[in-house]
Design a protein around this motif. Sequence first.
Motif, mmCIF file in Angstrom:
data_model
loop_
_atom_site.group_PDB
_atom_site.id
_atom_site.type_symbol
_atom_site.label_atom_id
_atom_site.label_comp_id
_atom_site.label_asym_id
_atom_site.label_seq_id
_atom_site.Cartn_x
_atom_site.Cartn_y
_atom_site.Cartn_z
ATOM 1 N N UNK A 234 -4.626 1.537 -16.296
ATOM 2 C CA UNK A 234 -3.917 2.676 -16.900
ATOM 3 C C UNK A 234 -3.437 3.671 -15.851
ATOM 4 N N UNK A 235 -4.140 3.760 -14.723
ATOM 5 C CA UNK A 235 -3.691 4.636 -13.635
ATOM 6 C C UNK A 235 -2.280 4.260 -13.216
ATOM 7 N N UNK A 236 -2.019 2.963 -13.095
ATOM 8 C CA UNK A 236 -0.693 2.513 -12.637
ATOM 9 C C UNK A 236 0.323 2.486 -13.773
ATOM 10 N N UNK B 59 0.823 -1.203 0.000
ATOM 11 C CA UNK B 59 0.000 0.000 0.000
ATOM 12 C C UNK B 59 0.859 1.256 0.000
ATOM 13 N N UNK B 60 1.888 1.264 0.851
ATOM 14 C CA UNK B 60 2.770 2.432 0.938
ATOM 15 C C UNK B 60 3.474 2.685 -0.390
ATOM 16 N N UNK B 61 3.881 1.604 -1.066
ATOM 17 C CA UNK B 61 4.552 1.750 -2.360
ATOM 18 C C UNK B 61 3.615 2.347 -3.400
ATOM 19 N N UNK B 62 2.373 1.835 -3.434
ATOM 20 C CA UNK B 62 1.397 2.349 -4.389
ATOM 21 C C UNK B 62 1.002 3.787 -4.065
ATOM 22 N N UNK B 63 0.862 4.095 -2.759
ATOM 23 C CA UNK B 63 0.551 5.464 -2.358
ATOM 24 C C UNK B 63 1.641 6.426 -2.825
ATOM 25 N N UNK B 64 2.904 6.007 -2.640
ATOM 26 C CA UNK B 64 4.029 6.864 -3.047
ATOM 27 C C UNK B 64 4.033 7.069 -4.559
ATOM 28 N N UNK B 65 3.644 6.022 -5.292
ATOM 29 C CA UNK B 65 3.617 6.103 -6.755
ATOM 30 C C UNK B 65 2.679 7.197 -7.236
ATOM 31 N N UNK B 66 1.564 7.372 -6.495
ATOM 32 C CA UNK B 66 0.528 8.314 -6.924
ATOM 33 C C UNK B 66 0.377 9.497 -5.968
ATOM 34 N N UNK B 67 1.376 9.752 -5.138
ATOM 35 C CA UNK B 67 1.298 10.839 -4.154
ATOM 36 C C UNK B 67 1.096 12.179 -4.863
ATOM 37 N N UNK B 68 0.182 13.001 -4.280
ATOM 38 C CA UNK B 68 -0.135 14.286 -4.910
ATOM 39 C C UNK B 68 -0.185 15.434 -3.897
ATOM 40 N N UNK B 69 0.386 15.256 -2.722
ATOM 41 C CA UNK B 69 0.259 16.297 -1.700
ATOM 42 C C UNK B 69 0.797 17.639 -2.193
ATOM 43 N N UNK B 70 2.000 17.640 -2.779
ATOM 44 C CA UNK B 70 2.571 18.905 -3.263
ATOM 45 C C UNK B 70 1.704 19.504 -4.364
ATOM 46 N N UNK B 71 1.154 18.628 -5.223
ATOM 47 C CA UNK B 71 0.315 19.118 -6.309
ATOM 48 C C UNK B 71 -0.896 19.830 -5.751
ATOM 49 N N UNK B 72 -1.553 19.276 -4.742
ATOM 50 C CA UNK B 72 -2.747 19.894 -4.178
ATOM 51 C C UNK B 72 -2.424 21.199 -3.457
ATOM 52 N N UNK C 9 0.439 4.645 -16.178
ATOM 53 C CA UNK C 9 0.831 6.032 -16.452
ATOM 54 C C UNK C 9 1.227 6.796 -15.192
ATOM 55 N N UNK C 10 1.017 6.172 -14.039
ATOM 56 C CA UNK C 10 1.356 6.770 -12.745
ATOM 57 C C UNK C 10 0.612 8.082 -12.515
ATOM 58 N N UNK C 11 -0.648 8.098 -12.885
ATOM 59 C CA UNK C 11 -1.469 9.293 -12.687
ATOM 60 C C UNK C 11 -2.946 8.912 -12.723
ATOM 61 N N UNK C 12 -3.749 9.696 -12.002
ATOM 62 C CA UNK C 12 -5.204 9.570 -12.093
ATOM 63 C C UNK C 12 -5.771 10.447 -13.208
ATOM 64 N N UNK C 13 -4.881 11.230 -13.808
ATOM 65 C CA UNK C 13 -5.294 12.060 -14.933
ATOM 66 C C UNK C 13 -6.301 13.127 -14.576
#
Length: 236
Positions: free
Chosen positions: A178-180, A15-28, A182-186
């Motif tokens: 595709x989320x994984x 879970x932590x690995x996948x969370x890091x892959x899609x982390x968006x805190x700085x973006x928000x 491309x490493x994004x939720x788009x």
Amino acid sequence: MDTSAKPTAAAQDELATLDALLAQRDWWDQFYANRAKPVPFFGPEPDECLSGWLADGIVPRAGAALDIGCGNGRNAVLLARCGFAAEGIDYSQAAIEWAGQRVREAGVTVRLHHASVFDFDLAPDSYDLIYDSGCFHHMPPHRRDDYVRLVAAALRPGAWFGMACFRPEGGSGLSDDEVYERRTLGGGLGYTEARLREVWGDLFNIHELRQMRSQPAGSGLFGEAFLWALLAQKKG
């Protein structure tokens, strides 16, 4: 991954690995930093569906309410004005700071929390209403079922859950795979009516699921037709 029971250490690491892959805190934080951007939900207007459910008495206006992904606080302020002991939580510190300013200007009381909802200690059976305007469609696929269970556990039996989220035309069009890839939720995932009923229907009785109503300028409410409005009641 089997998330039906408490995660093992290996599952937690995954879970932590996948969370890091899609982390968006700085973006928000960057997203909320410029409050003058022409973003529809940057205004003070609460969601038309939430306002309507409260005004019509479908959802009792009493008890404890939590606004998940509260952003600038527009819906949390409404909940406080309606008499709830209101709380708001958001992943972005910039959003929480803006919400705090909105709360002070409105002269209401809202407890605000800067945290991921998965790291926040939500006491079981503690809320009469949980509302989510735009958080669920930014939920990575590997966290989707966990989120539904988390919301259900935090609500008292028979309590209410309301949500606004992307319809297919409002989302990125990406599949879970595709989320994984491309490493994004788009920009957020869109959901069909059938998929929402599948995801939420096990733990909730779905009271209403409809297209959100677009609002004319000056209505005092927020609404966009590319969003769903869902109201559900916890089973049991």
